[in-house]
Design a protein around this motif. Structure first.
Motif, PDB file in Angstrom:
ATOM      1  N   ASN A 177       0.809  -1.218   0.000  1.00  0.00           N
ATOM      2  CA  ASN A 177       0.000   0.000   0.000  1.00  0.00           C
ATOM      3  C   ASN A 177       0.841   1.266   0.000  1.00  0.00           C
ATOM      4  N   LYS A 303      -3.316   9.212  10.404  1.00  0.00           N
ATOM      5  CA  LYS A 303      -3.382   7.888   9.764  1.00  0.00           C
ATOM      6  C   LYS A 303      -3.450   6.770  10.800  1.00  0.00           C
ATOM      7  N   ASP A 306      -6.943   5.851  11.557  1.00  0.00           N
ATOM      8  CA  ASP A 306      -7.771   5.637  10.370  1.00  0.00           C
ATOM      9  C   ASP A 306      -8.230   4.191  10.288  1.00  0.00           C
ATOM     10  N   ASP A 308     -11.125   2.976   9.021  1.00  0.00           N
ATOM     11  CA  ASP A 308     -11.844   2.481   7.827  1.00  0.00           C
ATOM     12  C   ASP A 308     -11.237   2.966   6.510  1.00  0.00           C
ATOM     13  N   ASN A 309      -9.903   3.087   6.524  1.00  0.00           N
ATOM     14  CA  ASN A 309      -9.184   3.296   5.267  1.00  0.00           C
ATOM     15  C   ASN A 309      -9.684   4.465   4.448  1.00  0.00           C
ATOM     16  N   ARG A 310      -9.564   5.616   5.059  1.00  0.00           N
ATOM     17  CA  ARG A 310     -10.093   6.818   4.448  1.00  0.00           C
ATOM     18  C   ARG A 310      -8.993   7.874   4.287  1.00  0.00           C
ATOM     19  N   PRO A 333      -5.170   3.732   1.194  1.00  0.00           N
ATOM     20  CA  PRO A 333      -6.183   2.687   1.277  1.00  0.00           C
ATOM     21  C   PRO A 333      -5.973   1.706   0.123  1.00  0.00           C
ATOM     22  N   PRO A 334      -6.094   0.392   0.372  1.00  0.00           N
ATOM     23  CA  PRO A 334      -5.784  -0.589  -0.670  1.00  0.00           C
ATOM     24  C   PRO A 334      -6.531  -0.355  -1.980  1.00  0.00           C
TER      25      PRO A 334
END
Lengths: 479, 479
Positions: A177, A303, A306, A308-310, A333-334
């Motif tokens: 990532n 980060k 974070d 929920d990958n936002r 985020p992936p």
């Protein structure tokens, strides 16, 4: 030579450098010096006009501040493009990324000025010998592969070393990532390319980094500013605007913001993330300078919260390490990895493989960590000196926020005093400062000053702030 | 593991790699392998399925060609984003910049394939020792300055050295009009940023370099293709379209075009410039590879004919020298200098100062010139071998244009034979080729193949082209 039309009068009440500024400004506005024109070197023009070089330096600085010229280290000053001759008021409101992006060389030695404007560490703080060693080691180890095309996402061992480094900072990260980029500015440009289309909304703190504004504008995005407070972004302001505008992207600096030095409280970090989640916005966190956070319990980057990958986390390794190296990374985020990779690819294929391989070794051997520790010691002293000197010498009505570290302080002047005039007058007295106007995308209030101690030693800091204090104490003339 | 759903049948008439391709493609289209997914390494999947690694390599290559996956050197193959599940026909028409931009590693040694796809020189041709010496010399000479921020326009001595070099090529140039950039792709991106806004028209040759298409599309520009002929762009086609569309920019490669290898005649060069002048378009000349022009009287770049400052000349120094170095330059009309500088600035501030300083020395000492001469000797031999082998072994109905040099040949197959099928079948037999479809912005005809001899020695060239000849002679099965 055009400059014969400039008449300077030493008897005149107006300072010589202001007369020179006016004369040059008229030539530029009349199109007699057209854009791209290389202005004569300071000493040459000074000799020609029979004034001392400091006068020319001050006039050039003032022209630069007001957007009429721009200077480039090692090259000189050039006439800028003047689009549609904006009024003075509009001109003041235009962000001038040059102020931030192209630092002036340290001027202490050459002109006797005290430089509170430059934000880059001076060349003698850069770890040349160590870096030379790792470069040679990489060339001997990797041979031609060091110069072949790189994986566009970045040299895998470096991405792995970065993941390890991030884990030490409390951020979960996987090499898959991480995207290697050529400096923080490219990170902003690439994220803008990936997420913003013509007409999309993007939110920024206000004030903010002018280079980000420029990258967003270049995409044709619309910028909405959110007021910055000393404990982070103004949450009600954000909430009201996010509901109306539904921005795709929110650009923030949660730790030691540029230019204010403000850091977000934990509460505001969580509120920001909650709002971003509810309104489906991506947050671009520019970790400008958290290595130089000298507070007792520094908060981890946004980060780290974070869940929920936002958040896209942007970090430059070269800014205070080796600015000319051009090396930074994005942790994403992936679901954005492939899109960001494509944008990187279409921007410049990949970042120099040699730089990546050398920095990888530099990081793995712990030399980077040692270097940062040394730089922290130096700047901690200057930071403490600056805060103490501001307390001792600046009038109580000047509000000086105490940042958690970094390289700059942000001064708010009392109502009615023009920061631009203070900066001009300070320059006339040999103090270089940055007016806050450059950092507001529009409607710039004329009451902030950024003071940097990046290239100025403690002795000069005290001397300079004492001088600034005197100037501000007699500031009635600056209203 | 998802892959258990793939059933391969060795008794089946369909080749194993095609069965594997179909199985993987279905998983991708059904969303069971979502985009960004890292496919298993070749040997691992081969072991799991009980087939030999070549089968997996061929299946992956076919997936890549058709846009289902993309591979990254040193990292592996990933599932690509599949927008709205296009039909096979639409899929074939999509340009896949990956094909061009991320070269596969030379595969001769690892898989027994003959690689006619890669266009980058192999690592062992890169001049490591010389470059290491100049790096050390620069670090000793410039110390911390080598790592400070650079002038965004580029290191002045390098820009001066480039001007001298250009004069030797018949191009008048001044350092003030040279912009240093991080590779040719960045040059295209920066020119696009400078000149193109949402909805503007840009003309390209057809076929052309997919990385340019991607950069123009990223700006929201509309692309109009002009047919490429073996003596340059189709002038009546250009004239008709330029009148209707009034493009801001025309992107061309006048010498040894990518992918066709065609070079413009002198007459067409002048006609192009005349039309650009009449309709007020800027020409972006991408000098892709003119150092490897081995004809007797090579024509100077278009820029040498540019009397009214209408051509932006783009040249990569790193492409055939050190691709991973990321170094190129733009020579511009003076009125674009400031605008291009601003775009560069907003893209990534500046190109690595260390790289610039080292290359400056490399150029000044004449080492670059010596290196190019050595590379020319190697490629002249391969070029002659390739042309002779094509003449000896390919069926007369296959039209092979004789390029003036470079690293590739462009084959036109007889009516009714599918180039994509030929490429697939060749891969099954261990020959890697690039189908021409990738180079057409849309409506790609399925009859061209690009054959590169960049990483393949003369012996393998003869062997590979003989094999290709046999395959084409039995090409009825490929209709």
């Amino acid at each position: 030579m055009n400059f014969v039309s400039i008449q300077l009068n030493k008897e005149n009440k107006t300072a010589l450098y202001v007369q020179l500024y006016d004369g040059l400004r008229e030539l530029i506005l009349a199109g007699k010096l057209s854009y791209g024109f290389l202005l004569p070197p300071v000493r040459k023009l000074a000799g020609f006009l029979g004034v001392n070089p400091g006068t020319v330096v001050s006039a050039y600085k003032l022209l630069e501040q007001n957007g009429y010229i721009f200077s480039r280290a090692g090259s000189g000053s050039y006439v800028a493009e003047i689009p549609d001759l904006p009024t003075e008021e509009e001109q003041a409101a235009l962000p001038d990324p040059e102020v931030e992006l192209i630092p002036s060389p340290p001027t202490d030695l050459t002109t006797g000025c005290i430089d509170f404007a430059t934000v880059m560490p001076p060349p003698d703080l850069l770890p040349i010998d160590d870096f030379k060693e790792v470069l040679i080691e990489v060339l001997d180890r990797d041979k031609g592969n060091a110069f072949s095309y790189q994986d566009s996402q970045g040299f895998l061992p470096l991405r792995e070393a970065i993941s390890v480094y991030l884990k030490e900072q409390g951020i979960r990260a996987q090499a898959g990532n991480v995207q290697i980029i050529s400096g923080a500015q490219q990170g902003i440009d690439i994220v803008a390319k990936t997420l913003l289309n013509f007409g999309d909304y993007v939110f920024t703190e206000n004030p903010t980094y002018p280079g980000a504004i420029a990258a967003f504008r270049s995409r044709g995005a619309k910028i909405v500013e959110i007021t910055m407070q000393d404990d982070g972004i103004d949450i009600p302001d954000l909430e009201a605007k996010i509901r109306s505008f539904r921005p795709k992207l929110i650009y923030v600096m949660a730790n030691i913001q540029n230019p204010t030095g403000f850091s977000y409280s934990l509460v505001k970090r969580n509120r920001l993330l909650g709002l971003a989640r509810r309104y489906n916005a991506i947050v671009l966190e520019d970790d400008y300078i958290s290595e130089l956070d000298v507070s007792n319990n520094p908060l981890a980057p946004l980060k780290a919260l974070d869940r929920d990958n936002r958040v896209i986390y942007l970090k430059s390794f070269s800014k205070i390490f080796m600015p000319g190296l051009r090396l930074a990374f994005l942790l994403m985020p992936p679901e954005l990895v492939t899109k960001v990779l494509t944008s990187k690819h279409h921007s410049d294929i990949s970042t120099s493989g040699l730089t990546q391989r050398a920095f990888d070794l530099y990081l793995r051997k712990g030399i980077w960590q040692k270097h940062i520790a040394a730089v922290r010691r130096i700047y901690l002293e200057r930071y403490q000196t600056t805060l103490a000197a501001m307390e001792a010498f600046l009038p109580p009505k000047v509000v000086c926020h105490r940042p958690h570290g970094g390289l700059t302080c942000w001064l708010a002047l009392p109502e009615g005093i023009s920061a631009q005039k203070v900066v001009q007058e300070a320059q006339a007295q040999g103090l270089l400062l940055t007016p806050g106007t450059a950092f507001f995308p529009r409607h710039a209030p004329d009451r902030f000053i950024r003071l940097s101690f990046a290239v100025t030693c403690s002795e000069a800091i005290v001397q300079g702030i004492r001088k600034l204090g005197k100037l501000l104490n007699s500031a009635n003339t600056l209203r």
